[in-house]
Write a protein that holds these residues in place. Sequence first.
Motif, mmCIF file in Angstrom:
data_model
loop_
_atom_site.group_PDB
_atom_site.id
_atom_site.type_symbol
_atom_site.label_atom_id
_atom_site.label_comp_id
_atom_site.label_asym_id
_atom_site.label_seq_id
_atom_site.Cartn_x
_atom_site.Cartn_y
_atom_site.Cartn_z
ATOM 1 N N GLY A 127 58.890 13.161 33.528
ATOM 2 C CA GLY A 127 59.300 12.402 34.694
ATOM 3 C C GLY A 127 58.965 10.932 34.531
ATOM 4 O O GLY A 127 58.377 10.512 33.533
ATOM 5 N N ILE A 137 60.606 6.744 38.917
ATOM 6 C CA ILE A 137 61.769 6.845 39.792
ATOM 7 C C ILE A 137 62.153 8.300 40.047
ATOM 8 O O ILE A 137 62.590 8.663 41.131
ATOM 9 N N SER A 138 61.966 9.148 39.069
ATOM 10 C CA SER A 138 62.438 10.530 39.189
ATOM 11 C C SER A 138 61.459 11.494 38.532
ATOM 12 O O SER A 138 61.123 11.329 37.357
ATOM 13 N N GLU A 139 61.014 12.482 39.286
ATOM 14 C CA GLU A 139 60.134 13.497 38.746
ATOM 15 C C GLU A 139 60.963 14.653 38.202
ATOM 16 O O GLU A 139 62.057 14.931 38.682
ATOM 17 N N GLU A 156 68.217 13.758 32.398
ATOM 18 C CA GLU A 156 68.880 13.481 33.673
ATOM 19 C C GLU A 156 68.177 14.184 34.837
ATOM 20 O O GLU A 156 67.677 15.293 34.699
ATOM 21 N N PRO A 157 68.166 13.548 36.015
ATOM 22 C CA PRO A 157 67.498 14.124 37.192
ATOM 23 C C PRO A 157 68.356 15.190 37.868
ATOM 24 O O PRO A 157 68.788 15.040 39.015
ATOM 25 N N ALA A 216 67.188 16.595 41.265
ATOM 26 C CA ALA A 216 66.740 15.590 42.241
ATOM 27 C C ALA A 216 67.214 15.907 43.649
ATOM 28 O O ALA A 216 66.456 15.806 44.622
ATOM 29 N N ARG A 266 65.355 18.807 45.363
ATOM 30 C CA ARG A 266 64.011 18.447 45.829
ATOM 31 C C ARG A 266 64.017 18.018 47.291
ATOM 32 O O ARG A 266 63.024 18.196 48.007
ATOM 33 N N GLU A 306 72.417 13.926 39.429
ATOM 34 C CA GLU A 306 72.776 14.383 40.771
ATOM 35 C C GLU A 306 74.203 14.922 40.835
ATOM 36 O O GLU A 306 74.491 15.870 41.575
ATOM 37 N N HIS A 333 72.355 11.019 47.178
ATOM 38 C CA HIS A 333 71.969 10.123 46.086
ATOM 39 C C HIS A 333 70.867 9.198 46.575
ATOM 40 O O HIS A 333 70.971 8.606 47.650
ATOM 41 N N PRO A 334 69.787 9.059 45.798
ATOM 42 C CA PRO A 334 68.672 8.214 46.239
ATOM 43 C C PRO A 334 69.106 6.766 46.393
ATOM 44 O O PRO A 334 70.010 6.288 45.705
ATOM 45 N N ARG A 345 57.324 5.342 47.755
ATOM 46 C CA ARG A 345 57.513 6.754 47.418
ATOM 47 C C ARG A 345 56.456 7.637 48.050
ATOM 48 O O ARG A 345 56.689 8.826 48.277
#
Length: 756
Positions: free
Chosen positions: A165, A168-170, A331-332, A335, A338, A368, A453-454, A610
């Motif tokens: 991770g 920005i993205s875990e 790639e997330p 995401a 989550r 995503e 989408h974040p 975050r």
Amino acid sequence: MSIKYAETEQATGTTKYVGQAIDRVDGPAKTTGEARFAAEYPYPGLAYAALVHATIPRGRITAIDTAEASAVRGVIDVLTHENAPPMKPAPKASMLNPSTLVSGTPVNYLATDEVHWNGQPIAVVVAETPETARYAASLVRPAYEELPATVDLASEQHHAVPQKGNMISEAAADKGDAQAALATAPHSVDLTFTTPPHNHNAIEPHATTAVWDGDRLTVHEATQSITWTRRHLAQRFGVPAEGVRVLSPYVGGGFGGKGSVWAGTLLAVLAARATGRPVRLSLTREGVYHTVGGRTGSIQRVALGADADGSLTAILHTSVSRTGRVGGHGEPITAGTRHLYAAPNIHLRQSVVQLDLLPNTFMRAPGEAIGTFALESAVDELAWELGLDPVELRLRNEPDRDPVGGQELAHRRLREAYALGAERFGWRERDPRAGSMRDGRWLVGMGVATAYHPSMRMPANVTVRLGADGTVVVRCGLQEMGMGTATVLGQMAADELGVPLASVRVEYGDSELPVGPGAGGSMQTASAAAGVQDAAAKLKRTLLGLVRRSPGSPLRGRKPDEVEARDGGLYAGAAGQPYAEILKAAGRSHVEVESKAGMLGFVARTLRERRRLVRASTGVQFCEVRVDPDTMEVRVSRWLGVFDVGTVINARTAASQLRGGIVMGIGMALSEQTLIDHRSGRIMNASLSEYHVPVHADIPRIEVLCLDEPDSTMPMGLRGVGEVSITGAAAAVANAVRHATGKRVLDLPITLDKLL
């Protein structure tokens, strides 16, 4: 690039231009052919370059015969690893220095005899004409020592390792015991989905025009990251960043593919240095496939457990994707999972495997886009299992706080989006039985899916100059890829300063301008908006400082929060002064201020936010399809997207962005796939005649609605619109096909053979 707005009727009210459907200011230049793209700048003595691509997936070049190519009339030079001037290697990646993140691959082209993928550039031919360069490139004869290679994700997935991770993205999450909860759930689904690789097909293929003048470099480049490209090129060629100028006033589409520095850019600059001539390198469509990364394929498992009333008890989402052995990004994929649905037990894992392929890269909503296909298809299948309406199932599991971390969900309006969309689309008219709806001989299906989408922003420096003649110049080194950023920047500035839009000029597309953000992650507009707001506030304070020396000014002694920018000046109630009067009294022809933002501040703010907030653009995709019962041909016949993207700055450009993402989502669902020969690693359909993107006949009228409610946690209340609309889109198509035919397709694209 400098643009000025046409005369536009000034609206009334506190907000004058934000929210209006203003025509894109670059529209006339593009539609008349006045706009110049990277491959259209003339230079005396301009030469042309063409690439020679490797034809093996892995190995070494044992010999490379360039004699026949060099003998072609008009050939200036043939550069290989045996004679090319050196480049410095790509720097180690660091989040604190984005220029280190834009290297498409660490391969140091023409400085090694190693081959890392089928299609890797191994030589560059420079000639007097592009035709000569391409012909001579076909005459270069390499010989190889071929080494064992792995190029197939499915057969190599057992070698996958946990994905790392980042800030920005875990890549993983555990809450409760999802496996145990799934095993005991009264109702469950457990599905495996696959998505194929995808390749970029922007209307403008990648192109570079490179010109050296001593140690100073000018590059006309199709890029999504002017500032970062400048610094990257400076590092690779050992010159100061101030000596590199990157010009990118027009970009014919990017979608992530122009967010990194790829071989074409580096080798054009290298060839220009080696030959002492200006050099243009325009990739062929096939060349883009072989040298510019695309979207990874994926293998995903989504398992959901639920009580009889539809309350989710378990969510499991795992993925395997790939990177290149010499670069690429995990790639997330999980995401969205989550953050979208409440459940007491959640298990998320992302894994990656390295293959001997061109490194993958960003592609509209990386992770995503394909992750929501799997998740939203599984949610729909659970609705079938429960006998519950798919909209109702989603609403019953809408969380009050973030399902994994417990953070506040900033300005989330999915319930409102579902209510509005279901009413507008006529969802109540849907017969819930599979295959029950018809239009003549066509089977009709209706599907729905959630989009997610974040929403983030990056540092951006913006200068604003106010002239005594009432003109405003906004300067920022950002990119315009067709999404309307330059247009909305002017709208923002006009409202913030209370001036007519026609008096605003925006300068962009040049690395000599203040440092701008990259155009990626749907962050550019929000990032620039913060800069415009800050610069406007600084300008107001500067002007109030000037009136202190003007004894007769009605603004003397006023504080910034006591005055309003409107009607071309500053006012406190009815009393105030036009800007021209303030500047004239101060003996000034203009005043200029700059908003500056640093990377360290961005990192600190991101980490701080975050911990307490989850912020995202969301939406609902409603799709109707018609399916031929004999051939199983699928036609998308109707579409409605309802989105919560905060403040809509420009109704026209926002709707265009959202429709574009949906079109790409339809392509993902029904036609797009990159086919790789599992023996050689060669892309087999590297052309638009065989890689099938949607055409006009494939796309119905797409209706787009936005809630248009400001997000108080973002600059000007806006959130990104560029990527959210591709998320959930493929699932909405798949869910509509499931309703029409009773068949659940787990593997994209949904082609005839999977339904027959």
